[in-house]
Scaffold this active site. Structure first.
Site, PDB file in Angstrom:
ATOM      1  N   ASP A 106       0.836  -1.197   0.000  1.00 28.67           N
ATOM      2  CA  ASP A 106       0.000   0.000   0.000  1.00 28.67           C
ATOM      3  C   ASP A 106       0.870   1.245   0.000  1.00 28.67           C
ATOM      4  OD1 ASP A 106      -2.373   1.440   0.072  1.00 28.67           O
ATOM      5  OD2 ASP A 106      -2.482   1.441   2.261  1.00 28.67           O
ATOM      6  N   HIS A 107       0.651   2.126  -0.968  1.00 27.80           N
ATOM      7  CA  HIS A 107       1.368   3.407  -1.053  1.00 27.80           C
ATOM      8  C   HIS A 107       2.893   3.220  -0.977  1.00 27.80           C
ATOM      9  CE1 HIS A 107      -1.991   6.233  -1.118  1.00 27.80           C
ATOM     10  NE2 HIS A 107      -2.604   5.385  -0.318  1.00 27.80           N
ATOM     11  N   HIS A 135      -7.570   9.973   3.588  1.00 31.65           N
ATOM     12  CA  HIS A 135      -6.978   9.034   4.535  1.00 31.65           C
ATOM     13  C   HIS A 135      -7.249   9.507   5.964  1.00 31.65           C
ATOM     14  CE1 HIS A 135      -4.211   8.126   1.000  1.00 31.65           C
ATOM     15  NE2 HIS A 135      -4.905   7.028   1.207  1.00 31.65           N
ATOM     16  N   GLY A 136      -7.470   8.543   6.860  1.00 31.83           N
ATOM     17  CA  GLY A 136      -7.790   8.881   8.236  1.00 31.83           C
ATOM     18  C   GLY A 136      -9.293   9.017   8.408  1.00 31.83           C
ATOM     19  N   GLY A 187      -9.185   5.575   1.515  1.00 32.42           N
ATOM     20  CA  GLY A 187      -9.757   6.418   2.551  1.00 32.42           C
ATOM     21  C   GLY A 187     -11.214   6.133   2.833  1.00 32.42           C
ATOM     22  N   SER A 210     -12.480   4.607   5.508  1.00 33.55           N
ATOM     23  CA  SER A 210     -12.865   4.604   6.921  1.00 33.55           C
ATOM     24  C   SER A 210     -13.779   5.791   7.208  1.00 33.55           C
ATOM     25  CB  SER A 210     -11.619   4.694   7.818  1.00 33.55           C
ATOM     26  OG  SER A 210     -10.884   3.493   7.792  1.00 33.55           O
ATOM     27  N   ASN A 257     -10.481   0.479   0.482  1.00 29.38           N
ATOM     28  CA  ASN A 257      -9.406   0.436   1.472  1.00 29.38           C
ATOM     29  C   ASN A 257      -9.887   0.898   2.849  1.00 29.38           C
ATOM     30  OD1 ASN A 257      -7.930  -0.107  -0.842  1.00 29.38           O
ATOM     31  ND2 ASN A 257      -6.244   1.245  -0.303  1.00 29.38           N
ATOM     32  N   VAL A 258      -9.590   0.088   3.865  1.00 26.39           N
ATOM     33  CA  VAL A 258      -9.976   0.411   5.242  1.00 26.39           C
ATOM     34  C   VAL A 258      -8.751   0.235   6.138  1.00 26.39           C
ATOM     35  CG1 VAL A 258     -11.452  -0.169   7.188  1.00 26.39           C
ATOM     36  CG2 VAL A 258     -12.337  -0.366   4.851  1.00 26.39           C
ATOM     37  N   THR A 308      -7.908   3.040   9.182  1.00 23.61           N
ATOM     38  CA  THR A 308      -8.039   3.758  10.443  1.00 23.61           C
ATOM     39  C   THR A 308      -9.106   3.161  11.355  1.00 23.61           C
ATOM     40  OG1 THR A 308      -7.334   5.774   9.312  1.00 23.61           O
ATOM     41  CG2 THR A 308      -8.351   6.033  11.479  1.00 23.61           C
TER      42      THR A 308
END
Length: 284
Positions: free
Chosen positions: A82-83, A180-181, A209, A211, A230-231, A233
């Protein structure tokens, strides 16, 4: 089962109108929870790790743990980078057994982004590893990558087809308003932009992002072509809150086998909910 690329599972999700959840892992307990829950619910699953995660857990440890989880549950697991940004680092991890890669060159100008991603695609496809890349930039923080909201850039639908064709990627991460977050306010996703990208691009689309995104928004994103969600946080918050609560109630506790368990159960509830929201249960 062994570790696989995410190519086939995302194409199947695209055809079936659901999304595959990608959960960020950090340690043995995270992998145990995700694998067990995915197997119980019959869901394909992607386990993602940032560069910081691989540094913390150790590349060979993480590969071995995920391989064992795949064998134990007879479950196809895509262990994902990831990233990741460094070409040599990606090469080392792919050669160690990772078969799913996200190369993040989104902070470079368009032509340079294409060049760097295409290099990674040529490397990864030699090992049958799938490649995801991002056009546009999400705000927020992912591991040590911090993007201020003012520096976030939405994906340009008019450039998306050219980007996919020239890079040869297997999936495209889109910037449509997610971050993100956890969100400070109500998320606002640009569904019109997503629909325009879908009209121009035929490979699976990815939403980073996720979450904190309300279920209705997530389901609408999937209807418009999102095949991977994508999950990260939400899992971390659930785990840490449960462990902190355990210590509050048991201040003298010292056995990890006891205080890790409520954290695992809290993560399990998040994984169950995300699989349900993505519509991926019983899709193996």
């Amino acid at each position: 089962m062994y570790l696989v690329s995410n190519r086939a599972m995302l194409l199947k999700a695209q055809q079936g109108g659901y999304a595959v959840p990608a959960f960020n892992v950090h340690n043995l307990e995270t992998v145990q929870v995700i694998a067990e829950t995915a197997a119980q619910m019959g869901s394909p699953v992607i386990m993602a790790g940032t560069t910081g995660t691989y540094k913390y857990a150790g590349l060979n440890y993480l590969v071995a743990i995920c391989q064992q989880a795949a064998r134990k549950y007879d479950l196809p697991i895509a262990l994902h980078l990831d990233h990741h940004e460094n070409f040599d680092d990606i090469g080392i991890k792919v050669k160690a057994g990772v078969r799913s890669v996200m190369i993040d060159a989104s902070h470079f100008p368009f032509e340079q982004n294409i060049e760097k991603v295409a290099d990674v695609v040529r490397l990864c496809h030699r090992y049958d590893a799938s490649v995801e890349a991002e056009l546009g930039r999400l705000g927020g923080q992912e591991d040590n990558i911090l993007v201020d909201e003012k520096d976030s850039i939405f994906t340009d639908p008019l450039k998306s087809a050219e980007y996919v064709k020239r890079t040869g990627i297997d999936s495209l991460a889109v910037a449509i308003g997610s971050a993100h977050g956890m969100y400070q306010g109500e998320p606002k996703l640009d569904f019109e932009r997503l629909a325009q990208i879908r009209d121009r691009v035929d490979i699976p689309l990815v939403l980073h992002g996720a979450s904190g995104i309300p279920e209705a928004m997530l389901r609408r994103s999937i209807e418009l072509g999102i095949c991977k969600v994508n999950v990260a946080t939400e899992l971390k918050i659930a785990f840490s809150d449960a462990v902190k609560a355990f210590f509050y109630q048991h201040p003298n506790a010292n056995d990890p086998r006891e205080y890790m368990e409520p954290g695992k159960q809290a993560m399990k509830r998040v994984v169950q909910e995300k699989i349900r929201m993505c519509g991926s249960a019983d899709k193996l």
